[in-house]
Design a protein around this motif. Structure first.
Motif, PDB file in Angstrom:
ATOM      1  N   GLY A 277     -48.685   1.249 -47.697  1.00  0.00           N
ATOM      2  CA  GLY A 277     -48.354   1.272 -46.271  1.00  0.00           C
ATOM      3  C   GLY A 277     -47.055   0.521 -46.050  1.00  0.00           C
ATOM      4  N   GLY A 278     -46.260   0.991 -45.107  1.00  0.00           N
ATOM      5  CA  GLY A 278     -45.009   0.311 -44.780  1.00  0.00           C
ATOM      6  C   GLY A 278     -43.923   0.443 -45.824  1.00  0.00           C
ATOM      7  N   GLU A 279     -44.038   1.382 -46.725  1.00  0.00           N
ATOM      8  CA  GLU A 279     -42.982   1.630 -47.733  1.00  0.00           C
ATOM      9  C   GLU A 279     -41.915   2.499 -47.075  1.00  0.00           C
ATOM     10  N   ILE A 280     -41.114   1.881 -46.218  1.00  0.00           N
ATOM     11  CA  ILE A 280     -40.254   2.629 -45.309  1.00  0.00           C
ATOM     12  C   ILE A 280     -38.840   2.870 -45.829  1.00  0.00           C
ATOM     13  N   GLY A 281     -38.523   2.355 -47.008  1.00  0.00           N
ATOM     14  CA  GLY A 281     -37.159   2.465 -47.519  1.00  0.00           C
ATOM     15  C   GLY A 281     -36.697   3.897 -47.714  1.00  0.00           C
ATOM     16  N   HIS A 282     -37.658   4.804 -47.886  1.00  0.00           N
ATOM     17  CA  HIS A 282     -37.268   6.171 -48.229  1.00  0.00           C
ATOM     18  C   HIS A 282     -37.659   7.183 -47.163  1.00  0.00           C
ATOM     19  N   ILE A 283     -37.842   6.723 -45.920  1.00  0.00           N
ATOM     20  CA  ILE A 283     -37.992   7.714 -44.854  1.00  0.00           C
ATOM     21  C   ILE A 283     -36.624   8.350 -44.634  1.00  0.00           C
TER      22      ILE A 283
END
Lengths: 311, 311
Positions: free
Chosen positions: A158-164
């Motif tokens: 969850g919250g692994e937002i670097g690759h959105i």
């Protein structure tokens, strides 16, 4: 329960702290992370450091709430890690191993989520229960707190937002293999990439040097009034602000806490994020604060301590 | 505690059900939603319907766990609504009012989040604790379940995913005033918009009629092998799949449950979403299932019941 331990495992060192229940740090120290031999010594080293500290201070185990641990990898809700990039671990039952070797309750989380918990408890998100922390370092990391608890997710990611994706038209590839990832614009390396692009055909005078430019240079130049640097910051802020608007649509935070090396630029950084955020945010998510992280390198051990202290 | 009530408040009718603890629906019925006079009668009408049902069945209040309620508006964690589009309510303390008028514990949630909880409990997400439900209707709604609980958020607007930007190059405006919102491509009206765009300069033969086309027509034509309709479905699936990849980066679900009128197209719909999802999803989020919603109109009352039954 008067005390607890917070442990933040990194690729080079393990940061450790002993806390009072109210959050006071009594002592903090580091031990090296021995990654050789698939990282087999890491958890035994942590256990002996903790057991040593207990002896040194003459504590009783009944006085200790437990050990919280942050790990640079996805962690399941059962405290299990399935492979890491930096520690050498493959399958590792972190919770079980540390509980057996210390006799203390252990809770484990992903380091970015744990840092977010720390910032909620004692840092930029203090007083809030819904917090998104964004770490702008070599990469872009994220940690999401929902109703006071880490958003762990089905895969501990969850919250692994670097690759959105924030730019569906991007032509250059990200390290992950995709194109248009947030990390390509908002990390320290992403900002350098934006700066080099900007400087390639730039005709205005600027104090930035295309060969040696760093993320810090860009924001130093912004503060010095450099117009070229300001344009780079606008581009950075647009992609990050748009990305955060998307994250808000899902997680609906009260506050975004911006940390990591890039955030050392200070408040000026936030000013470039807010406007594009508001441009894209849904009306229900517009009332949100942007703050800088406050705990620096202590966010990890603080959040780890909070993990075991609970609400 | 043997029973509970599930209430799903809509703009036209209030759906109600009485449940056994294990989820069996004993009875369900509807009452009209009286929105006149700022919706002042809505909660009293619900209370008297519940009190009537208790008398009718000769139940004791001690046997009833409480009342769960879904409302078509953001709802704070204290069960308060600050304005609604369809009910006439402005500030409304839904939880307190119903607890006072029935003497039963009441829990309140946003209808999309509540429906997601229902689908987790007894529908497409059964057995999972991390679920994202996407409702493709006139608009696009979302409900997010994290570790078995609704993601409410700081403003009661968690999972409001209809207006995340999936196309930064869009030139037409969404109803919200922004451009490139997921709703512009993946709602029933969005699919009609895509179809009309496609049909405007289409030279191939097709069974679709640009003037009368509906979302259902598009997927019926897909099933009939219509190549133009397939292209429209590819466009729809690309935007939706990319949007879901972004949502997964934040919420890390085990399963996406696709519901709403558009989902009546069936499994064929999912086939157009999966590939673009995998194209954009971060590696840690690739192992996810896509399923159709199973509960239809009962998702709301089921989720509402679950809200009060707890884990």
């Amino acid at each position: 329960m008067k005390y607890c331990f917070g442990v933040d495992i990194g690729g080079t060192t393990v940061k450790m702290g002993i806390f009072e229940e109210n959050g006071t740090i009594l002592d903090k120290w580091e031990i090296p992370t021995v990654v050789a031999n698939e990282g087999a010594a890491i958890l035994p080293d942590i256990a002996s450091a903790i057991n040593g500290k207990i002896t040194e201070r003459g504590l009783k185990k009944e006085e200790i709430a437990g050990i919280g641990v942050g790990v640079p990898a996805p962690v399941t809700s059962a405290g299990i890690v399935n492979g890491t990039a930096n520690l050498g671990w493959k399958y590792k039952e972190v919770k079980r191993e540390l509980e057996e070797s210390t006799g203390l309750r252990t809770e484990v989380g992903n380091d970015a989520n744990v840092a977010a918990l720390g910032e909620m408890w004692k840092g930029g998100g203090e007083g809030e229960k819904n917090v998104v922390m964004v770490t702008l370092g070599t990469g872009v990391g994220g940690g999401i707190i929902v109703d006071g608890k880490m958003l762990v997710g089905a895969h501990g990611a969850g919250g692994e937002i670097g690759h959105i994706c924030v730019n569906y038209e991007e032509t250059e590839k990200c390290g992950c293999g995709n194109k248009g990832c947030l990390e390509q614009y908002a990390s320290a390396t992403g900002i350098v990439r934006l700066a080099r692009r900007q400087l390639e055909n730039e005709t205005r005078s600027t104090i930035l040097d295309r060969e040696t430019v760093t993320a810090k240079d860009v924001f130093d130049a912004v503060k010095a009034g450099d117009e070229v640097a300001k344009d780079i910051a606008v581009t950075f802020g647009r992609y990050l602000g748009h990305g955060l608007a998307t994250i808000a649509a899902v997680a609906d935070p009260a506050v975004f806490v911006i940390g990591g090396g890039v955030s050392k630029a200070g408040e000026v950084l936030l000013s470039y994020i807010k406007e594009p955020y508001l441009e894209k945010a849904f009306f229900a998510h517009r009332d949100v604060r942007f703050v800088l992280a406050k705990l620096g390198n202590d966010a990890g051990i603080c959040g780890a301590a909070k993990l075991v202290l609970g609400d």
